[in-house]
Design a protein around this motif. Structure first.
Motif, short mmCIF file in Angstrom:
data_model
loop_
_atom_site.label_atom_id
_atom_site.label_comp_id
_atom_site.label_asym_id
_atom_site.label_seq_id
_atom_site.Cartn_x
_atom_site.Cartn_y
_atom_site.Cartn_z
N SER A 72 -8.08 9.36 4.48
CA SER A 72 -9.22 9.63 5.36
C SER A 72 -9.78 8.37 5.99
CB SER A 72 -10.32 10.38 4.60
OG SER A 72 -10.92 9.55 3.64
N THR A 73 -9.60 7.20 5.35
CA THR A 73 -10.18 5.99 5.94
C THR A 73 -9.57 5.70 7.31
OG1 THR A 73 -8.60 4.57 4.78
CG2 THR A 73 -10.71 4.94 3.70
N ALA B 62 -1.33 -4.12 -5.33
CA ALA B 62 -0.97 -2.89 -4.65
C ALA B 62 -2.15 -1.93 -4.67
CB ALA B 62 0.23 -2.24 -5.35
N GLY B 63 -2.12 -0.98 -3.74
CA GLY B 63 -3.20 0.00 -3.68
C GLY B 63 -2.70 1.33 -3.16
N LEU B 64 -3.44 2.38 -3.52
CA LEU B 64 -3.18 3.70 -2.96
C LEU B 64 -4.23 3.93 -1.87
CD1 LEU B 64 -2.73 5.70 -6.31
CD2 LEU B 64 -0.92 4.80 -4.85
N VAL B 65 -3.76 4.12 -0.66
CA VAL B 65 -4.69 4.29 0.47
C VAL B 65 -5.34 5.67 0.42
CG1 VAL B 65 -4.81 4.52 2.97
CG2 VAL B 65 -3.40 2.73 1.94
N SER B 66 -6.63 5.74 0.67
CA SER B 66 -7.27 7.02 0.91
C SER B 66 -7.03 7.35 2.38
CB SER B 66 -8.78 6.91 0.67
OG SER B 66 -9.03 6.31 -0.58
N LEU C 150 0.85 -1.19 0.00
CA LEU C 150 0.00 0.00 0.00
C LEU C 150 0.88 1.24 0.00
CD1 LEU C 150 -2.67 -0.96 2.71
CD2 LEU C 150 -2.92 -1.06 0.22
#
Lengths: 346, 346
Positions: B78-79, B72-76, B46
């Motif tokens: 705000s979560t 893979a990811g792009l975290v927001s 992430l």
């Protein structure tokens, strides 16, 4: 163009009925998919989608991260198509979202994901589409044929189907959604409000759309609708990202559309609104009544909606604004230049 | 504004030297971090970042998905901040990218991730920053103090540090990067070319930036630079997403900046270029020489660069264009209205 926007207007108006249909007729298919997912126990959730469907996927990413407490990502389809990546996707749930279920890159991404060990699920409006066939599980959004090029009812039924699915994985029965169709009807009945609001932006050539958290997908989808139908440059930023650079381009000639929900995401937008006020920006606010009252223009939504379901209602004012702005500018939103209903990318 | 853009120009010019420094002085810290990551064997990666740093993170996401074959990811952010999510992050590598290492939401995201079982790593220009302290591992991009508000040398050193780190995890020694500083110098020496190119866009109020695959982060960063310094609406789309709606807003008055690398991502852009040509769009192309020759304007990059390292060079023409366009329009890119160097968002 005898009756510009007739298709889009009809499909916007069909949304409450489409939601009711999904709420009553989809229980079984959603239950089947939810049980399989719960049994699979994914550790990571990936979404793959493009255009409007990508905004529905982004909404589901927030639900996954916040409600399910699972890390999630939006896949760049080119990694599995153009670049041929074959990632290790054991314990991964991969959800493809597409109205038509026909885009070759999404189909290939789900096929690769399935080969690489993922549990795959397609959310489409075409249960016999190649995307639905490529996936192990599929959920039909039951929106009925969508004829307008600008997707409206397929977007909100995607949101609803994804909400119901993820809620069912946790054993929920979607009861938070019960009152929403009636609330949507009330917004649609206020059609004349948006005819007048469209006049305000008749000569705007660019605008900015913003929101945070659950409302960020709304900000993105609002911008896309305006670009597709009214040919203006509409840029979407999360409220936080807006402060990291793009704020420089905002002045009194660049209107801002702000989606301010009644929950934490809306609360986190308050400092952004205050910076915009300091700049003298023109802000059109959709959502919380007090924020709408303090803005230059806008539309207040009912205060009692749970934040995680508010994106279904929030987008309707922007759909109506896009429709009426396109008509006011002399174009036909049912026949946007340069666009086809199904976009095939590899 | 005695000498508008002097800071930004100086920092653009410093890039070859900053890259050489990172290539020679960072080996040990990168080796330490890479060994720990290899030992940890992450299943998911992430990234968390904002603004320019988010584009560096997006580049690293492509590397992760394509070269490392990991989801893979792009975290927001705000979560984990606004919504308080506490996800299960075992077997997850979470990388925070930030020039200053000071943004509270990124710091909190890395702290939460560490508590939730992730291996955390900070990539910053400030090794004593709170972000670097919050993470178990940190990599210093060694860019030297960045004074211009529009980030340039910190962006490309972030790209380089992320490339070197991910390459080292696989046992590589970063040798693909050796010739890049000299190639960057050649582009910077062509400064006058961009002074002239800026004249072409003197009166543009909006434009579109596009690319695919590894060059999509370049398209995003090019748009941000132009917004920050020249106050025009610059929208970035992956070439595939552009065909899903936004194409409608492109006409002869909306210039398109296209980044066409010499690999698969550039190849996948060819159908997009052909659609743009059919529309009569004005296209400024950076990258492959034949695509530049067929375009309305542009800048050819050396043909022999490996696609996965080309983003380091691709952005430089756009940095120079942003600098000279801002000056041509009578503004000072070192003092963009409404922006501060460090943006603190919660």
């Amino acid at each position: 163009m005898a009756n510009p926007g007739a298709l889009m207007a009809a499909e916007i108006a069909e949304q409450p009925e489409a939601w009711r249909r999904l709420l009553t007729e989809s229980r079984e298919q959603i239950q089947v998919a939810a049980l399989r997912i719960a049994d699979y126990q994914p550790r990571f959730v990936l979404f793959v989608a493009r255009g409007t469907s990508d905004h529905a996927a982004l909404y589901a990413k927030y639900l996954t991260e916040i409600v399910h407490q699972l890390p999630a990502g939006l896949v760049s389809p080119s990694t599995m198509t153009t670049y041929g990546a074959r990632p290790d996707l054991r314990q991964t749930l991969m959800i493809g979202v597409s109205q038509s279920g026909g885009s070759p890159d999404l189909i290939q991404s789900l096929q690769v994901a399935r080969d690489c060990g993922a549990l795959t699920l397609a959310v489409t409006n075409q249960p016999s589409s190649p995307l639905a066939e490529a996936a192990e599980l599929d959920v039909d959004i039951l929106a009925g044929e969508e004829r307008a090029v600008a997707a409206t009812k397929s977007y909100t039924t995607q949101l609803l189907a994804l909400y119901l699915l993820l809620d069912a994985v946790r054993g929920g029965d979607g009861s938070a959604m019960a009152g929403l169709p009636d609330q949507a009807s009330k917004i649609i009945d206020d059609n004349d409000h948006f005819v007048r609001l469209a006049e305000r932006y008749r000569f705007a050539s660019r605008l900015v759309s913003t929101g945070r958290g659950y409302s960020y997908p709304t900000a993105r989808e609002a911008a896309l609708k305006l670009m597709e139908t009214s040919y203006l440059s509409a840029q979407a930023f999360s409220g936080a990202d807006l402060l990291h650079g793009p704020l420089a381009m905002i002045d009194r000639q660049v209107p801002v559309l702000a989606t301010i929900n009644g929950g934490s995401g809306g609360e986190a937008m308050r400092p952004v609104l205050s910076r915009l006020r300091d700049l003298g920006a023109d802000v059109c606010c959709v959502g919380a009544a007090d924020a709408v009252k303090a803005a230059s223009a806008g539309y207040a939504l009912p205060g009692e909606i749970a934040e995680e379901v508010s994106p279904l209602l929030e987008i309707i004012p922007f759909q109506l604004l896009s429709l009426h702005l396109a008509i006011a500018r002399g174009s036909d939103p049912d026949a946007p230049r340069g666009l086809a209903k199904v976009t095939e990318t590899l």
